[in-house]
Motif scaffolding. Sequence first.
Motif, PDB file in Angstrom:
ATOM      1  N   HIS A  36       0.833  -1.011  -0.167  1.00  0.00           N
ATOM      2  CA  HIS A  36      -0.009   0.230  -0.182  1.00  0.00           C
ATOM      3  C   HIS A  36       0.984   1.199  -0.055  1.00  0.00           C
ATOM      4  CE1 HIS A  36      -3.252   2.700   0.793  1.00  0.00           C
ATOM      5  NE2 HIS A  36      -2.892   3.019   1.974  1.00  0.00           N
ATOM      6  N   THR A  37       1.868   1.485   0.694  1.00  0.00           N
ATOM      7  CA  THR A  37       2.559   2.569   1.001  1.00  0.00           C
ATOM      8  C   THR A  37       3.707   2.697  -0.236  1.00  0.00           C
ATOM      9  OG1 THR A  37       2.930   1.851   3.365  1.00  0.00           O
ATOM     10  CG2 THR A  37       4.502   3.626   2.265  1.00  0.00           C
ATOM     11  N   ARG A  62       1.340   4.209  -2.927  1.00  0.00           N
ATOM     12  CA  ARG A  62       0.913   5.634  -2.824  1.00  0.00           C
ATOM     13  C   ARG A  62       2.047   6.554  -3.218  1.00  0.00           C
ATOM     14  NH1 ARG A  62       2.127   8.958   1.461  1.00  0.00           N
ATOM     15  NH2 ARG A  62       2.764   7.360   2.845  1.00  0.00           N
ATOM     16  N   GLY A  95       1.882   8.790  -6.424  1.00  0.00           N
ATOM     17  CA  GLY A  95       2.114  10.094  -6.122  1.00  0.00           C
ATOM     18  C   GLY A  95       3.075  10.960  -6.722  1.00  0.00           C
TER      19      GLY A  95
END
Lengths: 453, 112
Positions: free
Chosen positions: A59-60, A63, A67
């Motif tokens: 997930h991190t 992101r 981003g």
Amino acid sequence: MTERPRLAVVGAGPAGLAGALAAAARGVDVTLVDAAGRPGGQFHRQPSPALGAPPRQGHTWERLRTGLDRHRVTHLTEHHVWCVQRDSMSFLVHALLGPAQDEGVSLRADAVLLATGGHEYVLPFPGWTLPGVITAGGAQAMLKGERVLPGRHVVVAGTGPLLLPVATGLAAAGAEVAALVESADPGAVPRRFPDLLVRPDKLAEGAGYAVRLLRHRVRILTRHTVVAAHGTDRLEAVTVAPLSPGGRSLRILCDTLAVGHGMLPGTDLAETLGCTLTGTAVRVDAEQRTDVPGAWAAGETTGIGGAALALAEGHIAGRSAAARLYGRTPDPAGWAPAARARSRLRRFFAAVDAVCAPPPGRAGSVPDDTVVCRCEEVTAGEVRTAVSTLGATDARSAKLLTRAGMGWCQGRMCGPAVAALTGCPLTPGRRPFARPVPLGVLAALPDPDAPAP
Amino acid sequence: MRPQQPAQARPDVRARQSGQARPDGTCTVTFDGRPLEARPGQTVAAALWAAGVTAWRTTRRAGRPRGVFCGIGVCFDCLVTVNGSPNQRACLVPVRPGDVIGVQEGTGRDDD
Ligand SMILES: Cc1cc2nc3c(=O)[nH]c(=O)nc-3n(C[C@H](O)[C@H](O)[C@H](O)COP(=O)(O)OP(=O)(O)OC[C@H]3O[C@@H](n4cnc5c(N)ncnc54)[C@H](O)[C@@H]3O)c2cc1C
Ligand code: FES
């Protein structure tokens, strides 16, 4: 200001990525500069495109990766920054290009965020220069990035939280992990519970690794250390000795030893810029500012504490830089969750550090004929002679007398061992540049006082 | 294997120029004159490890074999000669089809 202010972020690991995104989301023109060909740093290291393997999940990471595109961060890959310079108006970031590193470029920015991470160190023991002996992080990097192992029968040894994911990763990739040899004493853990329990998730993560290792039938030896690596031209076995009195040494056959005794912050760029260090780490305030105006630092450059801490620090640095570049005083309430994570993780890793300190006195007591400086092939005996008969009183003069630390790696590998042998605390490297720089590149440098392009 | 075998006299430049990746994504490089299968873009160190080679440099003073140590470009133990250029870090340099990879002895320069 009509143009958007420019922030150069050096390092595309968790700290640099979080900082770049936080600043870009607040209107800053961000350029992310990294030596590697892909973003991610050590923790989120991506498989080489040559493998055709899918990117790592998570997930991190998802992101951070998305981003970069969403916030239109300019990402310069394969840019090895060798120096950051400051003049009255702005900063100049000097980099060498590509794997060859024989050509230079310089870019200007109004502020910089240094997020260059750290590197692992290994305290010497007889045989540690044999092919097949590698750093624990190096084994992890080769496995994550290239999906290769240097052998089939592995011992993972040293101390610190990195050993657990490395041993687990190697076992999962099909290596036979003969043993995990950790010098720390598990008996010292309960005393640190108040500090460790501020992040129960991290404790559970460690326990999870231990369970997986047991499932792979990896033997875990605590309070033990590797005292010698054997082999003629390649590693064949290691001798492991107990650190508590009374136990017996054992010899373990292996073709690979992944060993690490901890990490050191990478502070070269901060040092060339004139930032003050505390011990071996860059000193920062609550906003992650260094004491050089316009220069922020985050992640393992400012102290070792893992990827989650790097993320929190990077986020705070990016928000602070954005506010200050637009002439505002930032409101720390805006980053309260990150600040809370930061203080808890710092407390947690200080406790881990206290438990996982390398066995005291070991590095200072290696046999005379053990090579200490891998580059210049200086032995422990030569360093001891420099101290006892030539009068070297610190690591610096020992270096001048023996050449220990004067080779290619500039003492990054042998620094802790030379400090132990001279009986001095480890001091920062004070390297003129973060990378060896070709003379042609130096000669072609732009004049920092010339008008900005 | 011992890396103290004689290094290649001069890199065969034509080998590099003619080198091409195959449809399955692999290519051929040479290490000390021996052909090896590699994948363009993987690091030279990864290609050598995959071929079972763990040492490709001998030290200046004691002539001892070395290969990867830190794996991330910091230690300079993995220096190798690629297409005639010595002192390349094998853990950073990507493989290109037809690369001529050679053991580096000492400084890798003739004047050593
Ligand atoms: C080899 C190695 C492997 C590791 N593996 C793991 C692991 O598997 N799991 C784990 O939990 N922790 C691992 N760690 C610990 C890791 O350091 C932290 O968890 C985390 O990645 C730190 O984040 P960071 O952003 O501070 O630095 P990093 O992630 O180290 O990122 C720093 C970035 O800066 C770049 N950089 C450095 N100097 C320069 C320069 N002069 N010019 C341009 N770019 C530069 C680097 O290329 C890198 O991408 C590893 C550490 C090392 C050294
Ligand atoms: S293995 Fe350390 S520089 Fe390549």
